[in-house]
Structures are given as C-alpha cells and as structure tokens.
Design a protein around this motif. Structure first.
Motif, PDB file in Angstrom:
ATOM      1  N   LEU A 295      -8.396 -73.810 161.973  1.00  0.00           N
ATOM      2  CA  LEU A 295      -9.030 -74.932 162.663  1.00  0.00           C
ATOM      3  C   LEU A 295      -8.219 -75.411 163.865  1.00  0.00           C
ATOM      4  O   LEU A 295      -8.777 -75.700 164.927  1.00  0.00           O
ATOM      5  CB  LEU A 295      -9.236 -76.084 161.672  1.00  0.00           C
ATOM      6  N   TYR A 296      -6.878 -75.437 163.726  1.00  0.00           N
ATOM      7  CA  TYR A 296      -6.056 -76.094 164.753  1.00  0.00           C
ATOM      8  C   TYR A 296      -5.145 -75.148 165.530  1.00  0.00           C
ATOM      9  O   TYR A 296      -4.492 -75.594 166.483  1.00  0.00           O
ATOM     10  CB  TYR A 296      -5.198 -77.191 164.108  1.00  0.00           C
ATOM     11  N   LYS A 403     -15.412 -73.348 162.851  1.00  0.00           N
ATOM     12  CA  LYS A 403     -15.587 -72.775 164.185  1.00  0.00           C
ATOM     13  C   LYS A 403     -16.122 -73.819 165.164  1.00  0.00           C
ATOM     14  O   LYS A 403     -15.636 -73.942 166.292  1.00  0.00           O
ATOM     15  CB  LYS A 403     -16.550 -71.587 164.104  1.00  0.00           C
ATOM     16  N   ARG A 406     -13.453 -76.314 165.955  1.00  0.00           N
ATOM     17  CA  ARG A 406     -12.439 -75.684 166.813  1.00  0.00           C
ATOM     18  C   ARG A 406     -12.925 -75.596 168.260  1.00  0.00           C
ATOM     19  O   ARG A 406     -12.173 -75.888 169.200  1.00  0.00           O
ATOM     20  CB  ARG A 406     -12.120 -74.290 166.271  1.00  0.00           C
TER      21      ARG A 406
END
Length: 471
Positions: A295-296, A403, A406
């Motif tokens: 995610l990051y 996704k 993100r």
C-alpha cells in the motif's frame, strides 16, 4: 391456476405454456397406469433415467382395481421414492420442472406428482486455483449447490448446523442456501439477511454472488474495501460457521460468501491453521506486513524522490542511479495500468501459450523498456515487488482496494508533495476506520474498539481450544 382431474386439459395447457414443441430439451412421454392415461414431463440432461425405468416397471404391475381414489394414497403406495411431492398449482409445478424435477400426471388426479431424481452436470471436486494451501484438504466448492452443502456437512456433523434454502430472481429463480450454526450465529443479523433476500426484486442474479451482495447490502461505492469474504474452500467455510458467521451459497457459483467479515477475517488464510502455532503466527504477521508495504511502498518512494533532502543516510541507496526521461509519477501510473493489462491478457491466454508469452512480455517490459528510457530500473523493481506481493493474500477485492488507495496516494503526492502524502494517508486510514461490516460493527475490530484479548488472537496463532472428555 389449479390442475383438474382431466389429463387432456392439463396437457393442452402445459403444451402451450411451456412450448413443448419448440423446446427440444423439454421432454414428455405418455403411458398408461392401471388403464389410466399418464404423462411425465422432465428436462433432458437433468433426470436419472434408471429411476424412471424402475418406476415404469412398478406401474406395469398395478391393476385397475388397486388404484386408490386419492393422489396422496397413490403416492404412499406406488411411488417408493425418497423425494416425492404433490403440487396443486401450475406455477409451482413449472418452477420445479425448470429446476430439473420430474413431474408426473395421471388422469383422474387433480395434483401433480413431483419426483426429485435430478442429476446435475458437475465438474470434479478439486482444489481451487486461487485458494491453494501448502498443507490441508484438496477439495473445493463446485457449481452445484447440493454438492457444496454436502462438503460442509461432511465436516460439521451437528444437528445445530442449519441450511435454509431460499429462492430469488423473477426469471432465474436462483437457489440460495443460507447456512449458520444455531446458538453461535448473530440472530439479529441472520433475520436481517433473510428478510433482505426475501424482499429482493431482481430479474436474475446474472453475476451470482456479486449480484446478491450488491442487492442485500448497497454500501457506498467510493469505499473500495470489501464487505464480504469469499472462499472456495469447504474447510474455511466450516471453520467460519463454527465461529458464528453466516455462509451464503448460490447455485452455479463455486464459492461461499462469508459474513460478517472484517479486514482481519479477509486477510486470514487456511495455511495459518494447517501449520503449528509459531509457523501460523509468522505467516499471518508476514502477510499483514507485506499488505501494508504494497500500500505505501511506491508512494513513499515517490515522496522521497521528490524530496531528496528527506532521505536518511541509511536509505541513500534508494536514490535513482540515472536521471529519469519520464517523470516518476507517470512511470508508476503507466506500470499500474500495464500490470492490469498483462493480468487480463494472462486470463484470456491459452494455457499452452502462457509460458512463452510470459517470457516475451518479461523481456520486453523489463529489459528493453529500461534501456529505451521509458522506465528507470528502480521503478521497475518497486512495482515488481508490489505486483508479486499483492498475491500474498487471496482476496482479489482487497488487492484492488489497496491498488486504488495506492494510486490515490500517488496522485496526491504528485500534486501536493508532502501535504499530499499526509492527506492521502489520513484518507486511507479513514477509509478503513469508518468502514462498517454488514452487521454494522467496526471493520477493524478488535483494534477499534480495542479488545486486547481478541486482538492477540487475530495477530498471533494460538493453540486450538480443546475440552477434556468427562468420565
């Protein structure tokens, strides 16, 4: 309309209603039972022929003087079969006939005899492609509802396990099984689910469980995190039932819908329990950490590349080795869409061509795209990690939720730099924190509200509880 005792009238009506002449797979046959004309209707491919062959032999031995005046008596005396019913109205009869049940009419009786001697086309019970395990059972759900319920019954042999059959869809009349364990299920949620299914007014569940999910819980579309957990594994469904969850099985769908489901439920996998506690804990925690990284990782890297002075000394190696020809933001976004394009292409590629085409795509996308200047090698590396790591958990819905978050972070960072990351981080946290399960509870319980004992169970795989047998 109710049936009459005159068989010819019934047959004339059904021939027009069902278009028997136009439908080649709708078969009927007339014969005599003790001197009275009879007729059976069935769908070709759904009926066991040997059952009717045996019944025909029994009918041939019935004498006219032995024929009872009542349909109930005839059913008890001359239909030695386990699943026999009597139907008075034509609408109910047609619904059962189109579901594969054979229907018998005898002149002089104003009821239809229904015999459930169905034999559905079905594939073998094999391990699902998506929910594979390193150790454990290798069976999986199929598209036939009765097979799926049997796979669960095989694992839970308790009279408290209840499976209620329901029906929805004005044209499809799709069978839905609501499964729960009495005494452990949330009765209020169960009543709500059954009420919503009963009140559904849809033409057909064209997309099976997804259509049902959107109908029974029309949640806000802009929150991408899934409200339901799907599994093709009977052992996962059985374990969820014992934990008090509700399982919804839809005919023609090879997966179970598990609810209510929090984010911790969706991240869990069967492998966590097929290995010893220490191994299961490691798998669970590593999956959680990897999910956060997917995610990051790329948003943080883009933020550091836009602000090199923020990079600590021990992370100097993440700097670009070459100046980018294309802005990093566009590189990352192009790769996000390209990976989805390759994934869709892989789904539609014949299996015999998958390997050679994957090699070609890997060479072209990897080596030549870097040499041509479209992408930096660092961008390819981080996106490759995110793509592969996204498959560490089995939920497609959760993967796409990560996704979308993100991509939102990437856009905000490109527009507003550090403030964009702060805003995106807050929005991503809010999307999880303010989300609710279908039961109206916190999506990240037991983290919020905090319940330390339950949180420990979610993070650390402990020994399974057992009871000593009392003498």
């Amino acid at each position: 309309m109710e049936f009459t005792t005159k068989l010819s009238d019934t047959m004339n009506y059904l021939d027009k209603k069902l278009d028997v002449v136009g439908n080649f797979d709708l078969v009927y046959r007339t014969f005599y039972v003790a001197g009275k004309e009879a007729c059976i209707y069935y769908i070709e491919g759904f009926t066991k022929g040997e059952v009717w062959q045996k019944l025909m032999e029994d009918f041939a031995s019935i004498k006219p003087e032995d024929m009872p005046p009542d349909a109930h008596e005839f059913s008890k005396k001359y239909l030695p079969y386990s699943q026999v019913g009597l139907v008075k109205e034509e609408e109910a009869m047609i619904k059962q006939l189109l579901a594969g049940i054979s229907c018998l009419f005898i002149d002089g009786y104003d009821k239809c005899f229904t015999l459930d001697c169905r034999s559905y086309p079905v594939r073998s019970v094999s391990e699902p492609e998506k929910d594979k395990v390193l150790r454990g059972s290798r069976d999986g759900f199929v598209e036939t509802l009765t097979f799926n319920t049997a796979l669960i019954r095989r694992r839970i042999r308790d009279p408290k396990l209840t499976m209620e059959i329901m029906n929805t869809g004005e044209s499809s009349h799709t069978d839905i099984a609501v499964c729960y364990f009495k005494g452990r299920v949330d009765e209020k949620l169960l009543a709500t689910i059954k009420e919503r299914i009963t009140k559904l007014h849809v033409d057909a569940l064209t997309m099976n469980q997804e259509s049902l999910a959107e109908c029974i819980y029309p949640y806000k579309w802009f929150n991408p995190f899934p409200k339901f957990r799907y599994s093709e594994r009977p052992d996962t469904a059985a374990a969820s039932l014992l934990e008090g969850n509700i399982i919804i099985l839809v005919d023609n769908s090879p997966s179970a819908m598990i609810l209510p489901s929090s984010v911790f439920d969706i991240i869990e996998e069967a492998d966590d329990y097929y290995f010893p506690p220490i191994t299961g804990t490691y798998l669970r925690l590593s999956r959680l950490v990897i999910s956060i990284l997917t995610l990051y990782l790329t948003p943080l890297w883009l933020l550091f590349m836009q602000n090199p002075e923020m990079i600590p000394n021990w992370l100097r190696f993440i700097r670009l080795s070459e100046q980018p020809q294309v802005p990093l933001f566009f590189q990352l976004m192009i790769l996000e869409f390209s990976i989805d394009g390759l994934r869709l292409a892989a789904v539609n590629t014949p299996s015999m061509l998958t390997t050679p085409l994957s090699v070609i795509a890997g060479i072209v996308m990897g080596e030549y795209s870097v040499k041509s200047g479209w992408f930096n090698s660092e961008t390819m590396l981080y996106m490759a990690f995110v793509t592969v790591a996204n498959y560490s958990q089995s939920s497609f819905e959760l993967g796409y939720a990560f996704k979308f978050i993100r991509m939102m972070l990437l856009v905000l960072i490109a527009l507003f730099n550090v403030w964009g990351f702060i805003i995106g981080f807050i929005l991503s946290i809010c999307a999880v924190v303010f989300n609710k399960t279908i039961a109206g509870k916190s999506y990240i319980y037991p983290l919020i509200p905090l319940h330390l004992k339950e949180l420990k169970k979610r993070l650390f795989r402990g020994r399974l509880p057992h009871k000593e047998k009392q003498s």
